[in-house]
Enzyme design. Structure first.
Site, short mmCIF file in Angstrom:
data_model
loop_
_atom_site.label_atom_id
_atom_site.label_comp_id
_atom_site.label_asym_id
_atom_site.label_seq_id
_atom_site.Cartn_x
_atom_site.Cartn_y
_atom_site.Cartn_z
N GLY A 221 12.49 79.21 2.27
CA GLY A 221 13.86 79.29 2.77
C GLY A 221 14.21 78.10 3.65
O GLY A 221 15.31 77.53 3.56
N LYS B 12 17.06 82.08 -11.32
CA LYS B 12 15.64 81.81 -11.62
C LYS B 12 14.78 82.94 -11.08
O LYS B 12 14.64 83.12 -9.87
CB LYS B 12 15.17 80.49 -11.00
CG LYS B 12 13.78 80.15 -11.55
CD LYS B 12 12.96 79.24 -10.69
CE LYS B 12 12.10 79.92 -9.67
NZ LYS B 12 10.93 80.65 -10.16
N CYS C 120 10.00 93.16 1.84
CA CYS C 120 10.35 92.29 2.97
C CYS C 120 10.66 93.11 4.22
O CYS C 120 10.38 92.69 5.32
CB CYS C 120 11.53 91.43 2.61
SG CYS C 120 12.86 92.37 1.86
N GLU D 107 17.71 85.38 2.25
CA GLU D 107 17.07 86.67 2.57
C GLU D 107 15.58 86.41 2.59
O GLU D 107 14.97 86.20 1.54
CB GLU D 107 17.39 87.71 1.48
CG GLU D 107 18.85 88.00 1.28
CD GLU D 107 19.41 88.96 2.32
OE1 GLU D 107 18.69 89.34 3.25
OE2 GLU D 107 20.60 89.30 2.18
N GLY E 271 13.22 85.17 -0.69
CA GLY E 271 11.82 84.76 -0.80
C GLY E 271 11.24 84.52 0.58
O GLY E 271 11.71 85.09 1.57
N SER E 272 10.24 83.66 0.63
CA SER E 272 9.52 83.46 1.89
C SER E 272 10.33 82.60 2.86
O SER E 272 11.16 81.78 2.46
CB SER E 272 8.19 82.79 1.61
OG SER E 272 8.41 81.55 1.00
N THR E 273 10.04 82.78 4.14
CA THR E 273 10.70 81.99 5.17
C THR E 273 10.39 80.50 4.99
O THR E 273 11.25 79.64 5.18
CB THR E 273 10.27 82.51 6.56
OG1 THR E 273 10.71 83.87 6.66
CG2 THR E 273 10.87 81.70 7.69
N GLU F 293 3.61 88.04 8.36
CA GLU F 293 3.92 88.97 7.27
C GLU F 293 2.73 88.99 6.30
O GLU F 293 2.33 87.95 5.79
CB GLU F 293 5.18 88.48 6.55
CG GLU F 293 5.65 89.45 5.51
CD GLU F 293 6.89 88.93 4.78
OE1 GLU F 293 6.92 87.74 4.43
OE2 GLU F 293 7.79 89.73 4.55
P1 TAP Z 1 8.52 82.45 -2.43
O1 TAP Z 1 7.24 81.79 -2.65
O2 TAP Z 1 9.42 81.90 -1.39
O3 TAP Z 1 9.25 82.47 -3.84
C1 TAP Z 1 10.55 82.99 -4.03
C2 TAP Z 1 11.18 82.31 -5.21
O4 TAP Z 1 11.41 80.94 -4.88
C3 TAP Z 1 10.33 82.30 -6.47
O5 TAP Z 1 11.19 82.38 -7.58
C4 TAP Z 1 9.67 80.93 -6.38
O6 TAP Z 1 9.19 80.46 -7.60
C5 TAP Z 1 10.81 80.09 -5.86
N1 TAP Z 1 10.41 78.86 -5.18
C6 TAP Z 1 9.18 78.48 -4.74
N2 TAP Z 1 9.25 77.25 -4.17
C7 TAP Z 1 10.57 76.86 -4.23
C8 TAP Z 1 11.29 75.71 -3.78
N3 TAP Z 1 10.68 74.72 -3.13
N4 TAP Z 1 12.62 75.66 -3.99
C9 TAP Z 1 13.26 76.67 -4.62
N5 TAP Z 1 12.63 77.77 -5.07
C10 TAP Z 1 11.30 77.88 -4.87
O7 TAP Z 1 8.37 83.97 -2.07
P2 TAP Z 1 7.55 85.05 -2.89
O8 TAP Z 1 6.11 84.86 -2.61
O9 TAP Z 1 7.97 85.03 -4.29
O10 TAP Z 1 8.11 86.40 -2.22
C11 TAP Z 1 7.61 86.91 -1.08
C12 TAP Z 1 8.54 86.63 0.11
O11 TAP Z 1 9.87 87.01 -0.17
C13 TAP Z 1 8.15 87.42 1.32
O12 TAP Z 1 8.13 86.61 2.45
C14 TAP Z 1 9.24 88.45 1.46
O13 TAP Z 1 9.44 88.95 2.72
C15 TAP Z 1 10.41 87.75 0.91
N6 TAP Z 1 11.41 88.69 0.43
C16 TAP Z 1 12.53 88.87 1.17
C17 TAP Z 1 13.48 89.78 0.76
C18 TAP Z 1 14.70 89.94 1.59
S1 TAP Z 1 15.91 90.74 0.95
N7 TAP Z 1 14.79 89.44 2.78
C19 TAP Z 1 13.30 90.50 -0.40
C20 TAP Z 1 12.16 90.31 -1.13
C21 TAP Z 1 11.21 89.39 -0.71
P3 TAP Z 1 7.67 80.86 -8.03
O14 TAP Z 1 7.72 82.28 -8.39
O15 TAP Z 1 7.34 80.01 -9.17
O16 TAP Z 1 6.81 80.58 -6.83
#
Ligand code: TAP
Length: 487
Positions: free
Chosen positions: A250, A193, A301, A267, A245-247, A398
């Site tokens: 996670g 997804k 990240c 991650e 994604g976000s902590t 962050e």
């Molecule tokens: P999230 O809001 O956590 O979203 C990540 C993914 O999870 C998206 O596809 C999101 O869908 C989905 N999602 C949201 N709620 C969910 C739930 N309850 N159950 C399962 N999936 C769910 O993070 P973001 O805002 O997209 O990304 C930013 C974060 O990712 C930052 O904290 C960053 O540090 C982290 N990140 C970490 C890494 C590594 S390798 N550690 C790499 C890249 C990013 P939607 O798009 O519809 O919200």
């Protein structure tokens, strides 16, 4: 849209526009779900719109997968695992992975332009970083597919089964490659997804995968919001969950998966320290600082978002850093001269603005080069906060934007203590000419990746992942294979 130089008046260089043509990309008005080897409409009949964040122009309507669609995708992946992909020998799987890698290279410009349109990142980054690294990930893992018996997991390591994979919006194609390539190389099947705001390159990858002739159901790509992700990770037919994604999300996933027997890798976020000692080559360090926090608008990240400067050189480094930032060009992501593109969404821009306001309210000094922001779209200027203390929100949380928090230190011990004063632990940078100090620091820093005299370097052979609230499990290298093997 023209790129806007942030150059200070008097030293301005006029750049002619150098736009990459978007002609190479055909965006369909509407995208269905990629399930069982074909594009099928969502059971709910619902669609959402994905925007170009640089202009707020709607790009396409994309299917919203509901529970019935997740069910269908997981069933297709299960069938492929049991009847086709899961039974192929490694040397056969490798052929398909090489085919995908080559197709990404052949269509590299198309992928790069589409990524910049949907995500807002500068074309020079999608063209030179995201797309080549995505191809490299498939090449690298293709090489492993027939050698797993020699990788130290026993003579015949087995795949886990169906992998449910959820990825964020900051490196949409690259994160898809990080998830799919190792899972496929090890013989698993996948339901992926992508993030809601950046689904288009994953859907183009679905087209490539269909053309590469993988058995139907081996890879399923289902678009939707967080509820789709939650339905996927909670589905009883999934054996392995991989999340980036976000902590915060996670932690929710860890709770949802607890006690189910599913394997999990997370991650998550980061708040990395980039540590500059007084013997560092300053010009090189300044380039590393810029790359560390302003690459991909700071939507990284492992971004070096906390700069730790040794006190004796702090003013000199800050001075040069500000001069360098004044030469960055912010604007049209498709212009080949653009250094800083758009913020990916209104929601992310609000988050950055909120944290920056907190930094000012807590007394840190905010600085940005003179910079006109385009009237439409989501933009934030490169920003540096000095006078930051460890308790400030901007030193702890962050921001995931082009915002750098600068702190100082006097001794290596103090640098280590400050660098480790974070709930995260994904990455760190060290700038010094002393090899012994690099080794001493690297041994003491609680971070999954430590860069020395460089920053934001990635390679598929190098494991990547975190400690503490940055998650667990590794992606890339031999360690990354373990996450997809029943070994
Ligand atoms: P999230 O809001 O956590 O979203 C990540 C993914 O999870 C998206 O596809 C999101 O869908 C989905 N999602 C949201 N709620 C969910 C739930 N309850 N159950 C399962 N999936 C769910 O993070 P973001 O805002 O997209 O990304 C930013 C974060 O990712 C930052 O904290 C960053 O540090 C982290 N990140 C970490 C890494 C590594 S390798 N550690 C790499 C890249 C990013 P939607 O798009 O519809 O919200």
């Amino acid at each position: 849209m023209a790129s806007v130089s942030t150059t200070t008046p008097g030293t301005d260089w006029e750049y002619a526009p150098a736009p990459e043509s978007r002609e190479i990309v055909t965006i369909q008005p509407e995208y269905n779900l990629f399930t069982g080897g074909e594009f099928v409409p969502p059971a709910s009949g619902e669609f959402f719109t994905t925007l170009n964040p640089a202009s707020e122009e709607p790009l396409a309507r994309v299917a919203q997968a509901g529970e019935a669609d997740v069910d269908r995708a997981v069933a297709a992946a299960r069938q492929a695992f049991e009847t086709s992909w899961g039974r192929l020998p490694g040397r056969e799987r490798a052929k398909y992975l090489y085919r995908i890698a080559r197709a990404i290279q052949e269509r590299a410009r198309e992928f790069a332009v589409l990524e910049s349109l949907d995500n807002g990142k500068p074309i020079k980054e999608s063209r030179d970083v995201d797309v080549p690294l995505a191809a490299a990930h498939f090449f690298y893992h293709a090489g492993w597919a027939d050698k797993l018996g020699y990788a130290g997991f026993g003579p015949d390591p087995r795949p886990i089964g169906v992998a449910g994979q959820v990825i964020p919006w900051n490196f949409p194609l690259l994160m898809a490659a990080w998830k799919l390539a190792p899972a496929l190389a090890t013989g698993n099947t996948c339901v992926l997804k992508p993030a809601e705001t950046t689904p288009l390159t994953a859907l183009l990858l679905a087209e490539v995968i269909a053309e590469a002739g993988l058995p139907p159901g081996t890879v399923n790509i289902i678009t939707g919001d967080g509820s789709t992700g939650a339905a996927l990770v909670g589905h009883p037919g999934v054996n392995k969950v991989a999340f980036t994604g976000s902590t915060e999300v996670g932690k929710q996933i860890q709770q949802a998966v607890a006690g189910t027997g599913k394997r999990l890798t997370l991650e998550l976020g980061g708040k990395a320290a980039n540590v500059v000692f007084d013997d560092a080559p300053i010009d090189q360090a300044v380039e590393g600082i810029v790359n560390g926090i302003f690459f991909n608008q700071g939507h990284v990240c492992c971004a070096g978002s906390r700069l730790l400067l040794q006190e004796s050189v702090a003013d000199a480094v800050l001075d040069r850093l500000k001069r360098r930032l004044a030469t960055l060009r912010l604007g049209d992501p498709l212009d080949k001269n653009t250094d800083i593109g758009a913020i990916n969404s209104r929601q992310q821009l609000d988050k950055i603005e909120g944290l920056v306001a907190a930094g000012e309210a807590e007394g840190a000094q905010r600085w940005s080069p003179p910079c006109r922001l385009p009237a439409k779209g989501y933009w934030f200027p490169p920003t540096v906060f000095s006078g930051v203390s460890q308790s400030h929100k901007i030193a702890r949380e962050e921001i995931f934007g082009p915002v750098l928090s600068v702190l100082t230190f006097r001794t290596p011990e103090e640098a280590v203590a400050k660098a480790n004063n974070t709930p995260y632990g994904l990455s760190a940078g060290i700038w010094t000419e002393k090899g012994s100090r690099i080794l001493w620091m690297a041994g003491k820093l609680r971070a999954g990746v430590v860069w020395a005299n460089t920053y934001n370097r990635f390679d598929p052979a190098s494991p990547f992942g975190g400690y503490q609230e940055s998650g667990f499990g590794r992606e890339g290298g031999r360690a990354g294979l373990a996450a997809y093997l029943d070994a």
